[in-house]
Scaffold this motif. Structure first.
Motif, short mmCIF file in Angstrom:
data_model
loop_
_atom_site.label_atom_id
_atom_site.label_comp_id
_atom_site.label_asym_id
_atom_site.label_seq_id
_atom_site.Cartn_x
_atom_site.Cartn_y
_atom_site.Cartn_z
N THR A 11 29.06 22.25 4.88
CA THR A 11 28.80 23.62 4.45
C THR A 11 30.08 24.38 4.10
O THR A 11 30.03 25.37 3.38
CB THR A 11 28.02 24.39 5.53
N ALA A 12 31.22 23.91 4.60
CA ALA A 12 32.50 24.57 4.30
C ALA A 12 33.27 23.88 3.18
O ALA A 12 34.33 24.34 2.79
CB ALA A 12 33.36 24.60 5.57
N LEU A 13 32.73 22.80 2.64
CA LEU A 13 33.41 22.04 1.59
C LEU A 13 33.47 22.85 0.30
O LEU A 13 32.46 23.38 -0.15
CB LEU A 13 32.68 20.71 1.36
N GLN A 14 34.67 22.94 -0.29
CA GLN A 14 34.89 23.77 -1.46
C GLN A 14 35.01 22.93 -2.73
O GLN A 14 35.57 21.84 -2.71
CB GLN A 14 36.18 24.58 -1.29
N PRO A 15 34.52 23.45 -3.86
CA PRO A 15 34.74 22.77 -5.14
C PRO A 15 36.24 22.60 -5.40
O PRO A 15 37.04 23.45 -5.03
CB PRO A 15 34.13 23.73 -6.16
N GLY A 16 36.60 21.48 -6.01
CA GLY A 16 37.99 21.19 -6.30
C GLY A 16 38.69 20.37 -5.22
O GLY A 16 39.81 19.91 -5.42
N THR A 17 38.03 20.16 -4.08
CA THR A 17 38.62 19.36 -3.01
C THR A 17 38.74 17.91 -3.47
O THR A 17 37.78 17.34 -3.97
CB THR A 17 37.75 19.45 -1.74
N PRO A 18 39.92 17.29 -3.32
CA PRO A 18 40.09 15.89 -3.74
C PRO A 18 39.19 14.95 -2.94
O PRO A 18 38.92 15.16 -1.77
CB PRO A 18 41.56 15.60 -3.42
N VAL A 19 38.72 13.89 -3.63
CA VAL A 19 37.87 12.87 -3.02
C VAL A 19 38.62 11.54 -3.10
O VAL A 19 39.16 11.19 -4.15
CB VAL A 19 36.51 12.78 -3.75
N GLN A 20 38.62 10.81 -1.98
CA GLN A 20 39.39 9.56 -1.89
C GLN A 20 38.49 8.37 -1.57
O GLN A 20 37.44 8.52 -0.97
CB GLN A 20 40.43 9.66 -0.76
N GLY A 28 38.72 11.57 -7.64
CA GLY A 28 37.95 12.67 -8.18
C GLY A 28 38.09 13.92 -7.35
O GLY A 28 38.88 13.97 -6.40
N SER A 29 37.31 14.94 -7.72
CA SER A 29 37.29 16.19 -6.96
C SER A 29 35.86 16.71 -6.88
O SER A 29 35.04 16.44 -7.75
CB SER A 29 38.21 17.23 -7.61
N VAL A 30 35.59 17.44 -5.82
CA VAL A 30 34.25 17.96 -5.57
C VAL A 30 33.87 18.99 -6.63
O VAL A 30 34.63 19.89 -6.94
CB VAL A 30 34.17 18.61 -4.16
N GLU A 31 32.68 18.81 -7.19
CA GLU A 31 32.09 19.79 -8.09
C GLU A 31 31.04 20.61 -7.34
O GLU A 31 31.06 21.82 -7.40
CB GLU A 31 31.41 19.10 -9.28
N ILE A 47 30.88 14.80 -7.97
CA ILE A 47 32.32 14.87 -8.15
C ILE A 47 32.68 14.73 -9.63
O ILE A 47 31.92 14.18 -10.42
CB ILE A 47 33.06 13.80 -7.33
N ARG A 48 33.84 15.26 -9.97
CA ARG A 48 34.39 15.09 -11.31
C ARG A 48 35.45 14.01 -11.23
O ARG A 48 36.39 14.11 -10.44
CB ARG A 48 34.99 16.39 -11.82
N THR A 49 35.28 12.96 -12.04
CA THR A 49 36.25 11.87 -12.10
C THR A 49 36.83 11.82 -13.50
O THR A 49 36.41 12.58 -14.39
CB THR A 49 35.57 10.51 -11.79
N GLY A 50 37.75 10.89 -13.72
CA GLY A 50 38.29 10.69 -15.06
C GLY A 50 37.24 10.22 -16.05
O GLY A 50 37.40 10.36 -17.25
N ASP A 51 36.14 9.66 -15.54
CA ASP A 51 35.05 9.17 -16.38
C ASP A 51 33.89 10.16 -16.49
O ASP A 51 32.85 9.82 -17.03
CB ASP A 51 34.52 7.84 -15.83
#
Length: 119
Positions: A11-20, A28-31, A47-51
């Motif tokens: 619930t505290a996860l923010q958009p733009g947070t890196p994903v590993q 990627g990063s959280v959308e 998530i937003r990835t390069g693809d």
């Protein structure tokens, strides 16, 4: 542990947070955080990835921190993530539709303006 790597709830996860991946490689990063509202259950993250936009199921989210998300995915699994199966999301930049012309007013009135479909 420092302040930047404290565990947090979804619930505290923010958009733009890196994903590993499970071995620590960012891919990627959280959308969006997905929740089944009827039962308040975490469903996964988009998530937003390069693809492009991809879906990570809640079962593949290993840990969530203030600074990043660690998945249980290998690099190969991360490269083959599925697209989200919901309708596409739309984004808008409120500063794109400024002005006092008649076209600007009609755009705002009928929701056309500068809405863009995200890829």
């Amino acid at each position: 542990m420092n302040d930047e790597s404290q565990p947090i709830a979804y619930t505290a996860l923010q958009p733009g947070t890196p994903v590993q991946t499970s071995d620590g490689h960012a891919f990627g990063s959280v959308e969006t955080v997905l929740v089944v509202e009827e039962v308040s259950v975490f469903d996964g993250i988009v998530i937003r990835t390069g693809d492009g936009i991809r879906f990570v199921d809640a079962d593949n989210v290993g840990a969530i921190f203030t600074s990043h998300v660690v998945t249980t995915l290998s690099a190969e699994e991360a490269a083959n993530l599925p697209l989200p199966d919901q309708d596409p999301t739309y984004g808008v930049d409120a500063t794109d539709d400024v002005g006092n012309s008649l076209a600007d007013r009609f755009g705002r009135m009928f929701g056309r303006g500068k809405w863009k479909r995200e890829k």
